[in-house]
Write a protein that holds these residues in place. Sequence first.
Motif, PDB file in Angstrom:
ATOM      1  N   LYS A 132     -40.220 -80.316 -51.781  1.00  0.00           N
ATOM      2  CA  LYS A 132     -40.028 -79.119 -52.590  1.00  0.00           C
ATOM      3  C   LYS A 132     -38.587 -78.998 -53.094  1.00  0.00           C
ATOM      4  O   LYS A 132     -38.331 -78.482 -54.190  1.00  0.00           O
ATOM      5  N   LEU A 133     -37.644 -79.459 -52.262  1.00  0.00           N
ATOM      6  CA  LEU A 133     -36.234 -79.437 -52.671  1.00  0.00           C
ATOM      7  C   LEU A 133     -36.019 -80.256 -53.936  1.00  0.00           C
ATOM      8  O   LEU A 133     -35.269 -79.856 -54.838  1.00  0.00           O
ATOM      9  N   ILE A 134     -36.686 -81.395 -53.994  1.00  0.00           N
ATOM     10  CA  ILE A 134     -36.496 -82.312 -55.114  1.00  0.00           C
ATOM     11  C   ILE A 134     -37.260 -81.834 -56.339  1.00  0.00           C
ATOM     12  O   ILE A 134     -36.760 -81.906 -57.470  1.00  0.00           O
ATOM     13  N   LEU A 138     -35.503 -81.149 -59.901  1.00  0.00           N
ATOM     14  CA  LEU A 138     -35.910 -81.923 -61.078  1.00  0.00           C
ATOM     15  C   LEU A 138     -36.789 -81.124 -62.039  1.00  0.00           C
ATOM     16  O   LEU A 138     -37.255 -81.661 -63.041  1.00  0.00           O
ATOM     17  N   ASN A 139     -37.008 -79.843 -61.708  1.00  0.00           N
ATOM     18  CA  ASN A 139     -37.844 -78.973 -62.545  1.00  0.00           C
ATOM     19  C   ASN A 139     -39.250 -79.532 -62.716  1.00  0.00           C
ATOM     20  O   ASN A 139     -39.793 -79.581 -63.828  1.00  0.00           O
ATOM     21  N   LYS A 140     -39.840 -79.978 -61.618  1.00  0.00           N
ATOM     22  CA  LYS A 140     -41.188 -80.529 -61.624  1.00  0.00           C
ATOM     23  C   LYS A 140     -42.159 -79.575 -60.947  1.00  0.00           C
ATOM     24  O   LYS A 140     -41.754 -78.686 -60.187  1.00  0.00           O
ATOM     25  N   ASN A 141     -43.436 -79.793 -61.202  1.00  0.00           N
ATOM     26  CA  ASN A 141     -44.482 -78.985 -60.594  1.00  0.00           C
ATOM     27  C   ASN A 141     -44.925 -79.570 -59.256  1.00  0.00           C
ATOM     28  O   ASN A 141     -44.682 -80.742 -58.960  1.00  0.00           O
ATOM     29  N   TYR A 154     -31.599 -87.624 -58.024  1.00  0.00           N
ATOM     30  CA  TYR A 154     -31.424 -86.386 -57.267  1.00  0.00           C
ATOM     31  C   TYR A 154     -30.339 -86.542 -56.197  1.00  0.00           C
ATOM     32  O   TYR A 154     -29.475 -85.682 -56.035  1.00  0.00           O
ATOM     33  N   LEU A 155     -30.362 -87.670 -55.479  1.00  0.00           N
ATOM     34  CA  LEU A 155     -29.389 -87.900 -54.410  1.00  0.00           C
ATOM     35  C   LEU A 155     -27.965 -87.980 -54.949  1.00  0.00           C
ATOM     36  O   LEU A 155     -27.043 -87.380 -54.381  1.00  0.00           O
ATOM     37  N   GLU A 156     -27.786 -88.713 -56.030  1.00  0.00           N
ATOM     38  CA  GLU A 156     -26.425 -88.906 -56.544  1.00  0.00           C
ATOM     39  C   GLU A 156     -25.891 -87.674 -57.268  1.00  0.00           C
ATOM     40  O   GLU A 156     -24.715 -87.608 -57.603  1.00  0.00           O
ATOM     41  N   ASN A 157     -26.747 -86.681 -57.454  1.00  0.00           N
ATOM     42  CA  ASN A 157     -26.310 -85.433 -58.085  1.00  0.00           C
ATOM     43  C   ASN A 157     -26.323 -84.261 -57.093  1.00  0.00           C
ATOM     44  O   ASN A 157     -26.613 -83.125 -57.457  1.00  0.00           O
ATOM     45  N   GLY A 158     -25.990 -84.559 -55.848  1.00  0.00           N
ATOM     46  CA  GLY A 158     -25.790 -83.520 -54.836  1.00  0.00           C
ATOM     47  C   GLY A 158     -26.896 -83.388 -53.817  1.00  0.00           C
ATOM     48  O   GLY A 158     -26.712 -82.745 -52.773  1.00  0.00           O
ATOM     49  N   GLY A 159     -28.072 -83.989 -54.084  1.00  0.00           N
ATOM     50  CA  GLY A 159     -29.187 -83.855 -53.171  1.00  0.00           C
ATOM     51  C   GLY A 159     -28.948 -84.467 -51.807  1.00  0.00           C
ATOM     52  O   GLY A 159     -29.608 -84.095 -50.826  1.00  0.00           O
ATOM     53  N   ILE A 160     -28.003 -85.381 -51.722  1.00  0.00           N
ATOM     54  CA  ILE A 160     -27.709 -86.054 -50.450  1.00  0.00           C
ATOM     55  C   ILE A 160     -27.269 -85.062 -49.369  1.00  0.00           C
ATOM     56  O   ILE A 160     -27.362 -85.356 -48.175  1.00  0.00           O
ATOM     57  N   TYR A 161     -26.833 -83.866 -49.776  1.00  0.00           N
ATOM     58  CA  TYR A 161     -26.358 -82.870 -48.814  1.00  0.00           C
ATOM     59  C   TYR A 161     -27.424 -81.830 -48.451  1.00  0.00           C
ATOM     60  O   TYR A 161     -27.151 -80.902 -47.696  1.00  0.00           O
ATOM     61  N   HIS A 162     -28.645 -81.993 -48.972  1.00  0.00           N
ATOM     62  CA  HIS A 162     -29.650 -80.953 -48.816  1.00  0.00           C
ATOM     63  C   HIS A 162     -30.565 -81.113 -47.607  1.00  0.00           C
ATOM     64  O   HIS A 162     -31.175 -80.137 -47.173  1.00  0.00           O
ATOM     65  N   ASN A 163     -30.693 -82.324 -47.076  1.00  0.00           N
ATOM     66  CA  ASN A 163     -31.656 -82.546 -45.995  1.00  0.00           C
ATOM     67  C   ASN A 163     -31.217 -83.718 -45.129  1.00  0.00           C
ATOM     68  O   ASN A 163     -30.716 -84.724 -45.635  1.00  0.00           O
ATOM     69  N   ALA A 164     -31.445 -83.596 -43.824  1.00  0.00           N
ATOM     70  CA  ALA A 164     -30.995 -84.614 -42.873  1.00  0.00           C
ATOM     71  C   ALA A 164     -31.699 -85.956 -43.054  1.00  0.00           C
ATOM     72  O   ALA A 164     -31.144 -86.996 -42.703  1.00  0.00           O
ATOM     73  N   HIS A 165     -32.910 -85.955 -43.592  1.00  0.00           N
ATOM     74  CA  HIS A 165     -33.669 -87.200 -43.702  1.00  0.00           C
ATOM     75  C   HIS A 165     -33.064 -88.177 -44.705  1.00  0.00           C
ATOM     76  O   HIS A 165     -33.344 -89.367 -44.647  1.00  0.00           O
TER      77      HIS A 165
END
Length: 247
Positions: A132-134, A138-141, A154-165
Amino acid sequence: MKILKLKLANQKSKFVRWKIRKMYKGDLPFKIVGSRTIISFKENYFYNRIPKAANSTVIASLYAKESGVKLKSLDEVQIIKNNYFTYINDLDFQQLKQLQNLYKFTLVRNPVSRITSAYLDKVKNKNAPQRKLILRALNKNENDDITFDEFLFYLENGGIYHNAHWSLQKDLLFFDINKYDFIGKMENISSDLPIILENIYDEPSRIISIMPHARKKNILENPNSFQLKKIHSIYQPDFHVFKYKPS
């Protein structure tokens, strides 16, 4: 008098939580890191859990040695994670003082296999809540597919800090890396985990293998050269800190 004691105990508890947060020097929100610490004062160890790096096998092996009970499924492991161990946020003042003297260990994983595993289990799998975070970023359904390239974007644009996995493994370490007594590698689990167990229990112990997310071969087993370059760029600190060579 009773009210005063409660107020003092509450202030002391707040101080301990503040002190614990000050000890962490990484770049992740502390709520992500705090839930990835497992502590046993009875057996004197501190296990820093790295998601997608044999967590379940380590937990099952520790629990089997301490209880004599062999866990057989991910659900059983999750119950033990939630109810058996102490977490960093649970510590009182006296326990906090003992923290530095515990045997500290973790297991890490090659960033390439770790991130492809995270994608398969937590992103491509439409039942995983983490996706759901992604989708939001990414503005997806809800039922849209997320490609591996979109995940890397997503990761290289800050997503790397959103979840431990899929965060940097180095940022999941509660202590500075040189404070750990042993940092094993998932790729060497058959040799590294027995060393950890023997250091804790002073005798050889069985590995209880739990592989809940094992999957069949697929195209992501070997990311293409463009994808590898991005993974190397995003996870360069982990390649360097844990001495993994780029593929």
